[in-house]
Structures are given as C-alpha cells and as structure tokens.
Design a protein around this motif. Structure first.
Motif, PDB file in Angstrom:
ATOM      1  N   GLU A   1       0.845  -1.199   0.000  1.00  0.00           N
ATOM      2  CA  GLU A   1       0.000   0.000   0.000  1.00  0.00           C
ATOM      3  C   GLU A   1       0.881   1.249   0.000  1.00  0.00           C
TER       4      GLU A   1
ATOM      5  N   GLU B   1      -5.548   9.484  -4.141  1.00  0.00           N
ATOM      6  CA  GLU B   1      -6.859   9.842  -4.678  1.00  0.00           C
ATOM      7  C   GLU B   1      -7.195   8.910  -5.825  1.00  0.00           C
ATOM      8  N   LYS B   2      -8.455   8.991  -6.288  1.00  0.00           N
ATOM      9  CA  LYS B   2      -8.921   8.004  -7.266  1.00  0.00           C
ATOM     10  C   LYS B   2      -8.131   8.041  -8.569  1.00  0.00           C
ATOM     11  N   GLU B   3      -7.796   9.265  -9.036  1.00  0.00           N
ATOM     12  CA  GLU B   3      -7.142   9.325 -10.347  1.00  0.00           C
ATOM     13  C   GLU B   3      -5.633   9.103 -10.251  1.00  0.00           C
ATOM     14  N   ASP B   4      -5.114   9.023  -9.021  1.00  0.00           N
ATOM     15  CA  ASP B   4      -3.676   8.771  -8.862  1.00  0.00           C
ATOM     16  C   ASP B   4      -3.316   7.367  -9.310  1.00  0.00           C
ATOM     17  N   GLU B   5      -2.092   7.221  -9.803  1.00  0.00           N
ATOM     18  CA  GLU B   5      -1.607   5.882 -10.127  1.00  0.00           C
ATOM     19  C   GLU B   5      -0.331   5.630  -9.347  1.00  0.00           C
TER      20      GLU B   5
ATOM     21  N   TYR C   1      -1.584  -0.957  -9.762  1.00  0.00           N
ATOM     22  CA  TYR C   1      -1.671  -0.817  -8.309  1.00  0.00           C
ATOM     23  C   TYR C   1      -2.929  -1.486  -7.745  1.00  0.00           C
ATOM     24  N   ASP C   2      -4.057  -1.361  -8.469  1.00  0.00           N
ATOM     25  CA  ASP C   2      -5.300  -1.918  -7.912  1.00  0.00           C
ATOM     26  C   ASP C   2      -5.591  -3.310  -8.464  1.00  0.00           C
TER      27      ASP C   2
ATOM     28  N   HIS D   1     -14.900  -3.542  -8.409  1.00  0.00           N
ATOM     29  CA  HIS D   1     -14.998  -2.229  -7.772  1.00  0.00           C
ATOM     30  C   HIS D   1     -15.162  -1.075  -8.747  1.00  0.00           C
ATOM     31  N   HIS D   2     -14.694  -1.238  -9.984  1.00  0.00           N
ATOM     32  CA  HIS D   2     -14.792  -0.079 -10.878  1.00  0.00           C
ATOM     33  C   HIS D   2     -15.500  -0.375 -12.185  1.00  0.00           C
ATOM     34  N   ASP D   3     -15.768  -1.650 -12.479  1.00  0.00           N
ATOM     35  CA  ASP D   3     -16.380  -1.948 -13.764  1.00  0.00           C
ATOM     36  C   ASP D   3     -17.256  -3.194 -13.600  1.00  0.00           C
TER      37      ASP D   3
END
Lengths: 79, 663
Positions: free
Chosen positions: B6, B309-313, B339-340, B474-476
């Motif tokens: 993390e 944040e969400k848009e961070d990679e 990362y995710d 979680h996202h799609d």
C-alpha cells in the motif's frame, strides 16, 4: 476398445490414418505459424527483455490449431 | 500477498538551503518514489543542480576515460574503500593519474597505430620486394601506365600476344603471381582487360623512397623497437593498474552516486526560497520519513502525507513472503501489475512447481534438478536473476521428486517395480525392493492422466476468472459480470467433458460423484456425441450473458475457451512423452550393459545411457516442462484477469558495491 476389435480391420486402419492426418497436418500448420511468430518474438526480446512474456503469448496463439487437431484425432480414435 | 504494497502520497517541503541535505537523507532512506515535476508556472520552477554537480561530473568524466584507457571497466575490487578515503585522496590521485596514466595510455595508442601503419606498408611492398626497382620509379610518368599487384594466373603469354611496348616483372608466389607492369600509351587500354582476365588485384604502393626490400627490412627493425617500447609502457600501466584500479573503480561508483544526487533537483519543484518534493512511500514505512528527516537534516524539512486519490496511479511494489518472492521473476518477464490489480505471484508459486513436477514426475531427475536449483540459489550470489531462477528450479525439482516417488514410483525413467503386464522389464527391484507402488503408470494410464490434466485446467482457469471478477468488481461491474458468464461456460464445458468421460477414468468418476454431484446426469445422443443437459444449460446461460456484458464479439472467443481447457492436456502429454523417451533409451541400452558380458561394451553402454539421459531427458525435458508450465500460466491463466502496465516502484536510492559510506 472391445468394440473396435469387432470392426472391420480396414475401417480401423483408415480411422487411425485419419487420426494421424488430423494431428499431423494440424501440427504442421501450427509449426509454420509459430516459426514466423517465434522469429519476430525472439527479435523483440533481444531488444527488450520485458517483451519475453508478451512474445510468448503471441507465439503460442497458433497452438489452438494443433489442439483442435488433437481433439479431432482423439474423437476419431474413440468413436 | 495478492495485493501490492500500500502506498501513501508524501510531500516534503523545506527551505531551499536545506535541499542538499534533504536529498541526501532521502537517498539514504531509499523509500521515496519521486514524481517528476513537469508543470512549471510563475511560482514553481524546476530546481537547479546542486553546487557540487559540475565538479563531480568533470571528475567522473576523467575517471571514466581513465578506466577505458587502463582497460579496467570490468575490474572487480578486492575490498570496499571507505568514502572518506576516496574524498581525501581523489584530487591528488586524479593529478597523479593524469600525469602518469593518461600520457602513457596516449603513447601506447600512438605506438600501436604506428606499428599498424608500418605493418600495412610492409604488406603492400611484399609483392614487389623481389623486383629490383626503386620505389620512386613506379610513378610520375606521362607516357607510361604502371600496374602493380597480384594475378591469380600468369598473364605474360596473353600480354605478349595482344600488346606491344611493355615491360613485365613477374614473380611466382605460393598461390599467385606478383607483377609490376609498365605499358606504353597505346597498350594502356588493353592491359587492364588482360589483367582482369587473370584475376588481377591492385596493390597501392606507399609513397616512400628507396629499394622495397631495404624499406621492408628497416620497417621490421622499427617495429621490433616499437614493440619493446610498448612492452615497457604496458608494464608501467600494469603497475598503475595494480596500484590504482580498486581506487578508480570505487571512486567512479562514489562519484556516480554524488552526481545522481546533485542532479535530483532537476526533477523537483522549487520557488525562490523553498522546495517541494512530491512522491510515494510505502504506507507501512511512512513514519520513518519524518524521523529520518528530523535526525539527519536537523528538522529543516517537513513531510505531509495524504492517502491516494482516485485518479492517482501509485507505483507498484510487489509484497510477497520470502519463499514466494523469487517467483516475481516470472511477473517481471511480462509486466508489472497495476496498483489496484491482483498480484498473481502466489498462484505462480503454487501452480508452477505442481505443473513442472507432474510433467517431470521422476525421483532421479527431480533430485538432480533440485540439486541444480540449490547450486544456482546458494552459489551464484553475483547473479540475482539466476539465483531467483535457481529457487524456482529447486521448488520444481522437489515437486518432481515427490511426484516421482509417490505417484509414478520411478527414478531415472526406470520403475521401482516392473509393470504387471511386462514382468520382464528392467526395474529397481534388482537393486532394492522399494515398498512404493505407482498410483499412475505413464505408459498405460494415459486416459487417467488426461482427465487429471483437464481437472487441473478447470481449477486453474476458474481461479483466473475469479481473480478477474475481483479485479473488476470495484470499478467496472459489467466486466466483472462477464467473468461470471465465462465461468458458467467453462463449468458447462467441464461438465460436458466429464459427462462424456463418465466412469472411464477414476478422476472423472470421482469428479462426477463429488464436485459435480449437483449436475443431473442426463443427456441426449447428438450425432454420436453424448450431450449433457446440465452442460448445455450452463453454456447457454453463459453465452446469453456474454453479449449483454462484454459485447457480441466475445462470442467468437467461446471456442477459444474450449481450447484453453484442452490445452492443459499438455501436462499429460509431456509426462508421457518424457517417460516414453527415458524408457526407449533404457530399453535400447540396458541389454548392452547387463547382457553383453563384455566389460568394454558395458562401459560404452553406461556412457551412452548417461549422455542420452542427461541431454534428452534431463535438460531438454526440464526446459520443455519449464516452458510449458509457465506458458499455461501466462497464456491460459493470466489472460483471464491480468492487464499489467503498472509503474514499478523505484525509490531514490543507491547501491554501493565497491565503496562504503562513512558517517
């Protein structure tokens, strides 16, 4: 296999030849395709070792052909 | 495991005066992955290199050219040199080396090129050496053309027949003829044609004066002198090398690190009076950063941490326990996970040795591979990649031994006990009675092994789709449900295969009675193929679900899923193939060894057996089994869930191999 023994030996022989052709020619097709992809993959890997995995994935795609050949041969042998 | 480390966003700020110490501190700590600053505006500009940058780079340049000149680029120092010593001695050593090494290296190069030049001139003069003509008479004529060189065959007869007014000197040599031809103007156009017919190759003469033979003699004497000089210089250089090589290599390393640190401000944002370093640190070590900055930089810089944040990679640092870590090697060969995304290293750790072990399935070869792996793991300390590979081979070898011992009951292709159908076959019974009988015989239980492979394939692919579902949920959601549709189709295919197999193998019978006991065992006979209603229902539900979730194009890949599943039969195929290969060599060579009653033939038989077993079965077998085991993971398994393309975590950090940092 017991059923096979009762069958006409000519038919059994022809079936075996059929199975052989199915897997043999499918293998040949895969070989031709893989040869070309493999050459390109080796070139790409030489330039960038990270391409090994991707190259390998590309290279094994034509294997579908020989696997289908195997399935057909298997079905013929067991019919 | 399964998830990468993390990350937390960390912003370090401070006054511009403390930039140098802060960068030093960050490099010491080695946990901050810097985000390059690119968006300059009125307030924030890219930083300037630290004051030490230009001096250090100049010295580094000098050291590197010195390393080339002394030919010590590959030199490995015997001991590490403390940084304090390097800094003390560097200035003086550079002056000293400049005076001695650089001039000597230059002289060496000059002498070498001079020797080459003279040797080339000797080579050019050799053909005409036997002609008693001074060198200056070969050129400078208005009415004469001159040709010097070698011919493959003797051109004198052809010249006499076709031109007049010429003078030819010719000397036969080992393989050709050396010639010097002087031709009057009227024959000048015909002569080259004749020479061409006789395989003429022109030799360009050097612009020198005197008799060729005398020049060659003088050149040879000169070269001998020059070589003596060269030896002397080489000896001096060797002394310098002996004295300074360790120091130069260690200094080069130290200065490289200094330059890297000094140029880091070019990647960060600064204002007139302050700096902002933006980056990522592993959350588990976030506390260390402020502590280190406080103790090393006297509290001149401050850290602010933020969750991503969400848009961070965030960058990806794979997190696996020690035994699993070497298998990250296989992930590196494809792509870093995002990362995710789920990190599949753990699955590789479980499946690779299992597949590999099943395909090799031999106690003798397994132990051999384990020994090879252990050697690579513990003895090749300077090759980290080979070490990782060694651990993988070790795990595979151990698994192969277990399969060989308990499942196939054989070693080096020879069974512990002869098969019931062929009691005359060679076996280990003649050496020892091992109380283990095979659960599977590679030569007779082929159908059983095929069924086992398909079962392994189904479990592996199912796991792939489950991981794909987890990755997307979680996202799609749509893609996540597509994985469920694929799972249903896969299950349908597996039910169908097991339905056809029925009780023909122990595995299919067991699977039908336990795992698939819920599936009604009824079906129809369509064109000679038994079709299970349960399988049909599952496949139809899946096929209807696919266009709704992944689009109609996905339907074209349903056949692909079937080939994916059947693809796992390679596990059985390779195991049988390897077993058959070992059996073939043993059958051919054992009679020579045991039944020839001639010690010479028996020894030759043992040698042939060793070579064939080692090469064909051990190395080629291990190679192909390894490739197939990883391929099943890369192609069949990874494509179900793995996207990759993550940024690798590469913190500000350095490694000292030849120098030691001093406080």
């Amino acid at each position: 296999m017991k059923e096979v023994k009762k069958m006409d030996p000519t038919q059994v022989g022809l079936a075996m030849i059929g199975a052989g052709i199915a897997i043999g020619i499918a293998g040949l097709g895969t070989g031709v395709a893989q040869g070309q992809v493999g050459a390109a993959a080796v070139g790409a890997t030489a330039e960038n070792p990270k391409m090994f995995g991707k190259g390998m994935i590309m290279m094994v795609l034509p294997e579908t052909i020989v696997i289908l050949g195997f399935v057909v041969a298997f079905l013929i042998m067991n019919a | 495991m399964l998830r990468p480390e993390e990350m937390t966003r960390a912003v370090v700020v401070g006054s511009i005066d403390s930039l140098g110490p802060t960068i030093g501190c960050l490099y010491e700590l080695g946990i901050l992955h810097l985000i390059d600053f690119t968006e300059q505006d009125e307030e924030f500009k890219l930083g300037q290199p630290l004051a030490t940058a230009s001096g250090s780079s100049q010295k580094l340049l000098k050291l590197r050219s010195m390393m080339r000149a002394l030919n010590i680029e590959e030199h490995k120092p015997s001991a590490k040199i403390p940084v304090k010593n390097i800094e003390w001695k560097l200035e003086q050593a550079l002056v000293n080396l400049d005076l001695n090494a650089s001039t000597k290296a230059e002289s060496k190069q000059r002498i070498q090129s001079l020797i080459r030049e003279k040797e080339a001139e000797i080579r050019a003069l050799e053909p005409i050496a036997s002609f008693d003509i001074p060198l200056d008479l070969y050129e400078g004529y208005d009415g004469l053309s001159v040709f010097t060189g070698t011919c493959a065959s003797d051109p004198s007869a052809a010249l006499a027949a076709r031109i007049r007014g010429y003078d030819l000197s010719i000397a036969a040599r080992k393989a050709d003829f050396a010639i010097a031809l002087f031709v009057m103007a009227e024959g000048a156009s015909e002569a080259p044609k004749i020479l061409q017919e006789h395989g003429f190759q022109e030799a360009k003469l050097p612009k020198l004066q005197g008799m060729p033979l005398a020049i060659i003699k003088k050149h040879k004497a000169d070269i001998a002198d020059l070589e003596k000089d060269l030896d002397r210089i080489e000896k001096d250089l060797e002394n310098i090398r002996h004295e300074f090589a360790d120091f130069i290599v260690a200094s080069e390393e130290h200065l490289s690190i200094e330059v890297m640190k000094a140029e880091t401000p070019l990647r960060i944002a600064t204002t007139a009076n302050s700096f902002v370093i933006d980056g990522w640190i592993p959350t588990s070590r976030a506390g260390e950063l402020q502590t280190a900055l406080n103790s090393l930089c006297c509290g001149l810089a401050f850290v602010e941490t933020l969750p991503p944040e969400k848009e961070d990679e965030p960058p990806v640092l794979l997190k696996n326990p020690k035994p699993v870590k070497p298998f990250e090697f296989f992930i590196d060969l494809v792509s870093t996970p995002k990362y995710d995304e789920i990190d599949p290293t753990l699955v590789l750790f479980l499946t690779f040795p299992l597949f590999f072990g099943f395909m090799i399935g031999d106690l003798g070869f397994g132990l051999g591979l384990a020994a090879l792996g252990a050697f690579m793991r513990f003895k090749l300390k300077s090759f980290p990649d080979l070490q990782k590979l060694g651990t993988i081979v070790l795990a595979g070898g151990i698994m192969a031994s277990i399969f060989g011992l308990f499942v196939f009951a054989e070693a080096f292709g020879v069974p512990f006990h002869p098969p019931e159908a062929h009691p005359e076959e060679h076996s280990w019974e003649s050496v020892a009675d091992i109380p283990i009988h095979p659960m599977l015989d590679k030569m007779t239980d082929i159908k059983e092994m095929l069924a086992l492979s398909l079962l392994a394939g189904w479990v592996h692919l199912t796991l792939g789709f489950v991981l794909g579902f987890v990755n997307h949920i979680h996202h799609d959601r749509k893609h996540a449900f597509a994985k469920v549709a694929w799972l249903l189709i896969l299950l349908g295919l597996f039910v169908e295969i097991m339905y056809i197999a029925g009780g023909a193998t122990w595995t299919s019978g067991f699977v039908n009675d336990t795992v698939l006991v819920w599936a009604p065992h009824v079906g129809a006979d369509v064109a000679g193929i038994k079709l299970s209603y349960a399988a049909l229902a599952l496949i139809i539900v899946g096929v209807v679900g696919l266009p709704l979730t992944e689009g109609p194009m996905a339907l074209s890949e349903v056949v692909g899923l079937f080939t994916n599943l059947v693809s796992y039969t390679r596990l059985a195929a390779l195991a049988v193939g390897k077993g058959a290969m070992a059996l073939a060599f043993n059958t051919m060579l054992f009679p020579l060894i045991f039944e020839s009653h001639n010690i010479g033939i028996a020894i030759a038989g043992v040698a042939a057996l060793f070579v064939t077993q080692m090469f064909f079965v051990f190395f080629l077998g291990a190679l192909s089994a390894g490739i197939q085991a990883i391929r099943l993971n890369y192609v069949e398994f990874f494509l179900k869930f793995f996207e990759g393309g993550g940024k690798e975590f590469s913190p500000l950090k350095y490694f000292r191999k030849h120098s030691v940092a001093t406080k």
